[in-house]
Design an enzyme around this catalytic site. Structure first.
Site, short mmCIF file in Angstrom:
data_model
loop_
_atom_site.label_atom_id
_atom_site.label_comp_id
_atom_site.label_asym_id
_atom_site.label_seq_id
_atom_site.Cartn_x
_atom_site.Cartn_y
_atom_site.Cartn_z
N GLU A 1 87.78 51.94 -6.19
CA GLU A 1 87.61 50.60 -6.73
C GLU A 1 86.16 50.36 -7.17
OE1 GLU A 1 90.37 50.06 -3.08
OE2 GLU A 1 88.94 51.53 -3.85
N CYS B 1 90.08 48.51 1.14
CA CYS B 1 89.68 48.46 2.54
C CYS B 1 88.78 47.26 2.82
CB CYS B 1 88.99 49.75 2.95
SG CYS B 1 87.42 50.04 2.08
N ARG C 1 96.19 76.01 -0.40
CA ARG C 1 95.16 76.20 0.63
C ARG C 1 93.97 75.29 0.39
NH1 ARG C 1 94.85 82.84 1.15
NH2 ARG C 1 96.83 83.15 2.25
#
Length: 358
Positions: free
Chosen positions: A52, A73, A182
């Site tokens: 963001e 968040c 991986r």
């Protein structure tokens, strides 16, 4: 496809660019005004700016819409929180694909935005967003890494011929995909027998590798010598039990490995549930198991596998070949159920990815 779906699809494309962001989720963000993209960003990994913030950088976002695949968040970590930055930028509408289940967020970002008068829409492209961040969502829900079991199989389900040989059941393209996988995971999990018999490197080699996964070896009694290739090629953790001699633990440590002692299972091998819990406590999101038939059987028997990656090569081995052992399933009703997530052709091979249906 609606405009919201179109711009969220772009956010998901951005989020998927970095192959590895663990222990953080994969997040992309798009800023749109009057149907035109004016800012984009994605999170590149721990300690780097969040998606963001990057999308808003240098952009006049007043009255614009922000598309982001995971809830902004609200907590301070290695970087400042995103929800306050979105509010300060003057964004009037935020479209979120999925809420963040992390207890430090868990709806608080959406609540903060709404309390500030920002319109918030939740659920656009939620299924695709959930698939992209499956390991992150799984870890936050269970405190365990998502365990992916990769198996190279003959068409009749054998992992090796009668003499133990298995190179190569699959072709170059399928093996190249394994190297790409991986790069995406925190660690590769392997048993002592495979290290001793095959002497693998377990490194990323066929694609550009800015990092190497941690190699985790399960060895209950100290069988693996430090002369094997896995040592000295990056971070190695050996998980063992009290049955392992002190001298062998010292040799592993001298070779640069971390040694972790966990309880032994009733049959004397490393307790797998304790092992997976230990790896989850490190914040790891996904562990990729490339062990042989014995480790694969044990993980499946204890229902610790969350994703199967079955690479079928175009060969038949027959009844003398080596396959999975007993999973303790006396009747079909007790068999674990899986759902197909993806099927693809890789040259002459077929790669089938399945998710555990819990």
């Amino acid at each position: 496809m609606t405009d919201d779906e179109r711009f969220m699809t772009r956010a998901l494309e951005l989020a998927s660019r970095p192959p590895f962001t663990s222990p953080n989720p994969r997040v992309g963000a798009v800023v749109v005004r009057d149907g035109v993209v004016v800012g984009e960003g994605y999170h590149e990994g721990s300690g780097t700016p969040h998606a963001e913030v990057k999308a808003l950088e240098g952009v006049d976002a007043a009255g614009a819409t922000l598309y982001v695949n995971l809830e902004p968040c609200t907590h301070h970590g290695k970087t400042p929180p995103c929800a306050p930055a979105v509010i300060e930028a003057g964004i009037s509408r935020v479209v979120v694909a999925t809420e963040d289940p992390d207890q430090r967020v868990a709806g608080k970002g959406i609540e903060m935005l709404r309390d500030a008068g920002v319109e918030v829409v939740v659920g656009t492209c939620a299924e695709a967003a959930g698939a992209l961040n499956r390991p992150y969502l799984h870890h936050r829900a269970t405190a365990r890494p998502l365990v992916t079991l990769k198996l190279a199989l003959s068409l009749d389900g054998k992992v090796a011929a009668a003499d133990g040989s298995s190179r190569w059941i699959t072709g170059e393209r399928a093996r190249g995909r394994v190297h790409s996988r991986r790069l995406e995971v925190d660690a590769i999990l392997i048993g002592a027998g495979t290290v001793i018999d095959d002497d693998p490197q377990l490194t990323v080699r066929d694609v550009r590798a800015p990092r190497q996964p941690v190699r985790v070896i399960l060895d209950a009694v100290g069988r693996v010598p430090v002369t094997r290739q896995v040592f000295g090629r990056g971070e190695v953790i050996v998980i063992t039990t009290l049955s392992c001699p002190h001298e062998q633990k010292t040799r592993w440590k001298s070779a640069g490995a971390e040694v972790v002692v966990v309880p032994a299972s009733p049959d004397g091998v490393v307790d797998l549930k304790a092992t997976i819990a230990n790896l989850g406590a490190r914040g790891w999101l996904e562990v990729y198991c490339e062990g042989g038939a014995a480790l694969a059987t044990s993980l499946l028997r204890e229902d610790l596998v969350d994703r199967l990656e079955l690479n079928f090569g175009p060969i038949l081995i027959g009844g003398d070949g080596i396959g999975l052992g007993s999973l303790g399933i006396p009747t079909i009703g007790q068999a674990a159920r899986w759902r197909i997530a993806h099927v693809s052709e890789m040259g002459d091979d077929i790669v089938t990815v399945l998710e555990r249906d819990r």
